[in-house]
Design an enzyme around this catalytic site. Structure first.
Site, PDB file in Angstrom:
ATOM      1  N   ASP A   6       0.861  -1.171   0.133  1.00  0.00           N
ATOM      2  CA  ASP A   6       0.014   0.057  -0.241  1.00  0.00           C
ATOM      3  C   ASP A   6       0.802   1.295   0.041  1.00  0.00           C
ATOM      4  O   ASP A   6       1.482   1.572   1.027  1.00  0.00           O
ATOM      5  CB  ASP A   6      -0.903  -0.038   1.474  1.00  0.00           C
ATOM      6  CG  ASP A   6      -1.696   1.380   1.455  1.00  0.00           C
ATOM      7  OD1 ASP A   6      -1.827   1.972   0.613  1.00  0.00           O
ATOM      8  OD2 ASP A   6      -2.120   1.651   2.398  1.00  0.00           O
ATOM      9  N   THR A  10       2.562   9.222   2.024  1.00  0.00           N
ATOM     10  CA  THR A  10       3.695   9.455   2.999  1.00  0.00           C
ATOM     11  C   THR A  10       4.489   8.317   3.572  1.00  0.00           C
ATOM     12  O   THR A  10       5.627   8.097   3.583  1.00  0.00           O
ATOM     13  CB  THR A  10       3.089   9.914   4.484  1.00  0.00           C
ATOM     14  OG1 THR A  10       2.220  11.043   4.329  1.00  0.00           O
ATOM     15  CG2 THR A  10       3.981  10.265   5.540  1.00  0.00           C
ATOM     16  N   ARG A  11       3.545   7.111   3.541  1.00  0.00           N
ATOM     17  CA  ARG A  11       4.344   5.924   3.914  1.00  0.00           C
ATOM     18  C   ARG A  11       3.952   4.618   2.821  1.00  0.00           C
ATOM     19  O   ARG A  11       3.192   4.657   2.077  1.00  0.00           O
ATOM     20  CB  ARG A  11       3.852   5.241   5.207  1.00  0.00           C
ATOM     21  CG  ARG A  11       4.326   6.119   6.232  1.00  0.00           C
ATOM     22  CD  ARG A  11       3.943   5.774   7.723  1.00  0.00           C
ATOM     23  NE  ARG A  11       2.834   5.123   7.900  1.00  0.00           N
ATOM     24  CZ  ARG A  11       2.093   4.597   9.050  1.00  0.00           C
ATOM     25  NH1 ARG A  11       2.970   3.937   9.874  1.00  0.00           N
ATOM     26  NH2 ARG A  11       1.006   4.167   9.243  1.00  0.00           N
ATOM     27  N   ILE A  12       4.833   3.799   2.884  1.00  0.00           N
ATOM     28  CA  ILE A  12       4.600   2.503   2.079  1.00  0.00           C
ATOM     29  C   ILE A  12       4.495   1.174   3.289  1.00  0.00           C
ATOM     30  O   ILE A  12       5.114   0.831   4.124  1.00  0.00           O
ATOM     31  CB  ILE A  12       5.784   2.011   1.424  1.00  0.00           C
ATOM     32  CG1 ILE A  12       6.340   3.086   0.370  1.00  0.00           C
ATOM     33  CG2 ILE A  12       5.613   0.930   0.566  1.00  0.00           C
ATOM     34  CD1 ILE A  12       7.539   2.940  -0.231  1.00  0.00           C
ATOM     35  N   LYS A  13       3.065   0.865   3.225  1.00  0.00           N
ATOM     36  CA  LYS A  13       2.748  -0.283   4.179  1.00  0.00           C
ATOM     37  C   LYS A  13       2.871  -1.712   3.507  1.00  0.00           C
ATOM     38  O   LYS A  13       2.771  -1.831   1.929  1.00  0.00           O
ATOM     39  CB  LYS A  13       1.364  -0.047   4.567  1.00  0.00           C
ATOM     40  CG  LYS A  13       1.208   1.128   5.570  1.00  0.00           C
ATOM     41  CD  LYS A  13      -0.087   1.144   5.766  1.00  0.00           C
ATOM     42  CE  LYS A  13      -0.569   2.497   6.877  1.00  0.00           C
ATOM     43  NZ  LYS A  13      -1.862   2.722   7.127  1.00  0.00           N
ATOM     44  N   TYR A  92     -18.461   6.025  -9.128  1.00  0.00           N
ATOM     45  CA  TYR A  92     -17.661   7.209  -9.388  1.00  0.00           C
ATOM     46  C   TYR A  92     -18.155   7.413 -10.777  1.00  0.00           C
ATOM     47  O   TYR A  92     -18.403   6.517 -11.900  1.00  0.00           O
ATOM     48  CB  TYR A  92     -16.170   7.052  -9.480  1.00  0.00           C
ATOM     49  CG  TYR A  92     -15.422   7.965  -8.713  1.00  0.00           C
ATOM     50  CD1 TYR A  92     -16.074   8.353  -7.383  1.00  0.00           C
ATOM     51  CD2 TYR A  92     -14.442   8.195  -9.131  1.00  0.00           C
ATOM     52  CE1 TYR A  92     -15.408   9.338  -6.638  1.00  0.00           C
ATOM     53  CE2 TYR A  92     -13.669   9.183  -8.212  1.00  0.00           C
ATOM     54  CZ  TYR A  92     -14.136   9.573  -6.969  1.00  0.00           C
ATOM     55  OH  TYR A  92     -13.536  10.488  -6.163  1.00  0.00           O
ATOM     56  N   THR A 100      -6.790   4.025  -6.226  1.00  0.00           N
ATOM     57  CA  THR A 100      -6.682   2.356  -5.983  1.00  0.00           C
ATOM     58  C   THR A 100      -6.633   2.354  -4.533  1.00  0.00           C
ATOM     59  O   THR A 100      -7.078   1.048  -4.176  1.00  0.00           O
ATOM     60  CB  THR A 100      -5.302   2.163  -6.593  1.00  0.00           C
ATOM     61  OG1 THR A 100      -4.144   2.705  -6.164  1.00  0.00           O
ATOM     62  CG2 THR A 100      -5.512   2.275  -7.982  1.00  0.00           C
ATOM     63  N   ASP A 101      -6.199   3.164  -3.624  1.00  0.00           N
ATOM     64  CA  ASP A 101      -6.252   2.886  -2.124  1.00  0.00           C
ATOM     65  C   ASP A 101      -7.722   2.810  -1.778  1.00  0.00           C
ATOM     66  O   ASP A 101      -8.208   1.959  -0.958  1.00  0.00           O
ATOM     67  CB  ASP A 101      -5.470   3.978  -1.662  1.00  0.00           C
ATOM     68  CG  ASP A 101      -5.890   5.311  -1.693  1.00  0.00           C
ATOM     69  OD1 ASP A 101      -6.461   5.772  -2.721  1.00  0.00           O
ATOM     70  OD2 ASP A 101      -5.343   6.194  -0.915  1.00  0.00           O
ATOM     71  N   THR A 174      -4.294  27.593  22.605  1.00  0.00           N
ATOM     72  CA  THR A 174      -4.246  27.714  20.991  1.00  0.00           C
ATOM     73  C   THR A 174      -3.829  26.390  20.689  1.00  0.00           C
ATOM     74  O   THR A 174      -4.087  25.853  19.443  1.00  0.00           O
ATOM     75  CB  THR A 174      -2.943  28.753  20.576  1.00  0.00           C
ATOM     76  OG1 THR A 174      -3.352  30.131  20.982  1.00  0.00           O
ATOM     77  CG2 THR A 174      -2.970  28.534  19.023  1.00  0.00           C
TER      78      THR A 174
END
Length: 263
Positions: A6, A10-13, A92, A100-101, A174
């Protein structure tokens, strides 16, 4: 042995399974800058022969991964959203444009829960997708993830420093105000979409993604957390690929190559 990938923003799982439909042997995640670490992972599983993956991070990273897989002798397949596949029908306007995710997550959710559900994936972006009881994807939302919301405030507001905050009902500083506002915005989008499923008693909100725990406790709807739903969906796709590759047996079952057994 099969590698599931996946490749997100940001990341590759990753996950390794012995065969389609079997539990994970190992799994983990790498940052984009650590992509070459996948070589060591692959080397640790010399029986790997196939890869099924989703890539929304672009062609350059995909090409780098393809090169590594080819060198290791692994045949790869990057999935694409289809019109109708694995029990999910794509609503869609242009089915191929669906990420695809998101497509893999919908397939994973359909296998997990046969009823109506929201599929919420919270990462760099947050997606909130409506899957009805018949497996029809009815559409969904894309919004900035919590960290993107925070970064947008810092980039476009004078004198604002980003500091770690906490989610509280009535923020009085804040840092807490920013964290609470971003988390409540995520939860509000989910609950607004979930309201469209009511009064279906078996409706479920399936939560996945690294940022989901930051707003999950704010939700008043029925939820089911899943650590790696995209990988789960890819596993369903890999299992179907394996079944399709087995030649029909005269009895009507399928003969699996390699051991002569009928399964």
């Amino acid at each position: 042995m099969i590698l599931l990938l996946d490749v997100g923003n940001t990341r590759i799982k990753w996950r390794v399974v012995q065969a389609a439909g079997t539990p994970a042997m190992a799994e983990g995640a790498l940052g984009h800058a650590e992509v070459h670490g996948l070589q060591a992972i692959v080397a640790g599983f010399p029986a790997l022969r196939r890869m099924v993956g989703s890539n929304v991070a672009g062609a350059s990273l995909g090409a780098a991964l393809d090169g590594m897989l080819t060198t290791a002798g692994i045949a790869g397949r990057w999935v694409q959203a289809a019109r109708d596949e694995h029990g999910v029908r794509n609503g869609y306007d242009r089915p191929a444009q669906l990420g695809t995710d998101r497509w893999a997550a919908l397939i994973g959710a359909r296998r997990l829960h046969g009823g109506p559900c929201l599929v919420v994936s919270a990462g760099t972006a947050t997606t909130v997708d409506h899957l009805d009881a018949d497996g029809q994807f009815q559409g969904g939302l894309i919004l900035p993830g919590i960290d993107l919301m925070r970064q947008s405030l810092a980039s476009n507001t004078s004198g604002l420093r980003l500091e770690d905050g906490h989610v509280t009902p009535h923020p009085r500083n804040t840092a807490d105000a920013i964290e609470s506002g971003c988390a409540m915005a995520q939860a509000g989008a989910v609950e607004r979409m979930f309201a469209q499923l009511v009064p279906q008693e078996d409706a479920l909100c399936v939560l996945t993604g690294g940022a989901a725990p930051r707003f999950a406790d704010l939700l008043s709807v029925r939820t089911h957390p899943v650590p790696n739903l995209v990988l789960d969906g890819l596993a369903v796709i890999a299992a179907a690929d394996a079944a399709d590759s087995c030649p029909p047996h005269p009895t009507g079952t399928r003969a699996w190559p390699g051991d002569g057994r009928i399964r």
